[in-house]
Enzyme design. Structure first.
Site, PDB file in Angstrom:
ATOM      1  CB  SER A 127      -3.744  -2.239   1.084  1.00 26.11           C
ATOM      2  OG  SER A 127      -4.622  -2.977  -0.324  1.00 26.11           O
ATOM      3  CG  ASP A 132      -0.474  -3.323  -6.525  1.00 23.90           C
ATOM      4  OD1 ASP A 132      -1.409  -3.954  -6.260  1.00 23.90           O
ATOM      5  OD2 ASP A 132      -0.572  -2.852  -5.291  1.00 23.90           O
ATOM      6  CG  HIS A 155      -1.719  -4.731  -3.206  1.00 21.51           C
ATOM      7  ND1 HIS A 155      -1.682  -3.880  -3.488  1.00 21.51           N
ATOM      8  CD2 HIS A 155      -1.578  -6.127  -1.584  1.00 21.51           C
ATOM      9  CE1 HIS A 155      -2.461  -3.460  -2.556  1.00 21.51           C
ATOM     10  NE2 HIS A 155      -2.439  -4.623  -1.474  1.00 21.51           N
TER      11      HIS A 155
END
Length: 233
Positions: A113, A161, A193
């Site tokens: 991320s 995601d 995610h």
């Protein structure tokens, strides 16, 4: 309470030939990447794995950390914030390389991320910083106008995601292809995610089987080729 950092070293008698630096997501901590660190340690017995905590306290409080602030972040200011955060990260990586006597080409950055954003942009800012980047559920702050000359980019993403959509990974792969960059992309079905085990497994396979434009095998010291995972494409 989370550790300020997690570090894995080769067993006594084994020379350290590779370096992995793992970067967690916003509001996270090194513990979030411990599973990835352990997987790398098992796969690469001659590697040092460093998992630092983000250099700044998390905007929303608590024990979490971040690499740059996400308050009010958008397409118009994300690149500037990343650029401001990069010198400290690059200094950390360079210091580790010097301390461990590991070459830049035998260094890999892996991020999840926000950590993936930092890893991708770090090798744009310093193209000799690392030989590999593993970008899990990440994106570029701004799509590059040139591909890193000495780095192989591995993009790993969940198809579902909803935080950083897979379109960002696909756009990055398309742009790197246009720029004749060295990159791969793997998208896991029914994964959101998260640092999912199937993506960790595929990342290890990519490191073990994908021959980059410049040699990585000298650092690996072995050539293993696990069968492909049918659940990613």
């Amino acid at each position: 309470m989370a550790s300020s950092s997690i570090e894995f070293y080769p067993n006594p008698g084994i020379e350290a030939l590779q370096l992995f630096v793992l970067l967690h997501g916003v509001g996270g901590n090194p513990d979030n990447l411990e599973a990835l660190g352990l997987a790398l340690r098992v796969a690469f017995s001659n590697a040092v794995v460093l998992i630092p905590e983000g250099f700044h306290a998390y905007d929303n409080g608590g024990p979490g950390r971040q690499w740059f602030s996400t308050r009010g972040v958008g397409e118009d200011n994300r690149a500037e914030r990343v650029a401001q955060a990069l010198p400290a990260l690059n200094e950390y990586v360079r210091a580790a390389q010097l301390r461990l006597k590991i070459k830049t080409g035998h260094t890999a950055l892996a991020g999840f991320s926000q950590g993936a954003i930092m890893a991708l942009e770090a090798v744009q800012a310093d193209q000799a910083l690392a030989g590999r980047v593993l970008a899990f559920s990440g994106r570029y702050a701004t799509l590059p106008d040139k591909a890193p000359q000495y780095t192989t980019i591995h993009l790993l993403h969940g198809a579902d995601d909803a935080v950083i959509t897979v379109n960002h990974a696909m756009a990055a792969q398309h742009r790197l292809g246009q720029l004749q960059g060295d990159s791969t992309i793997d998208v896991a079905s029914h994964v959101g995610h998260e640092l999912h085990p199937v993506l960790i497994k595929r990342a290890i396979e990519r490191l073990q089987t994908c021959v980059p434009l410049r040699s990585w095998e000298a650092a690996m010291g072995h050539d293993q080729a696990p069968p492909p995972d049918a659940t990613v494409h």
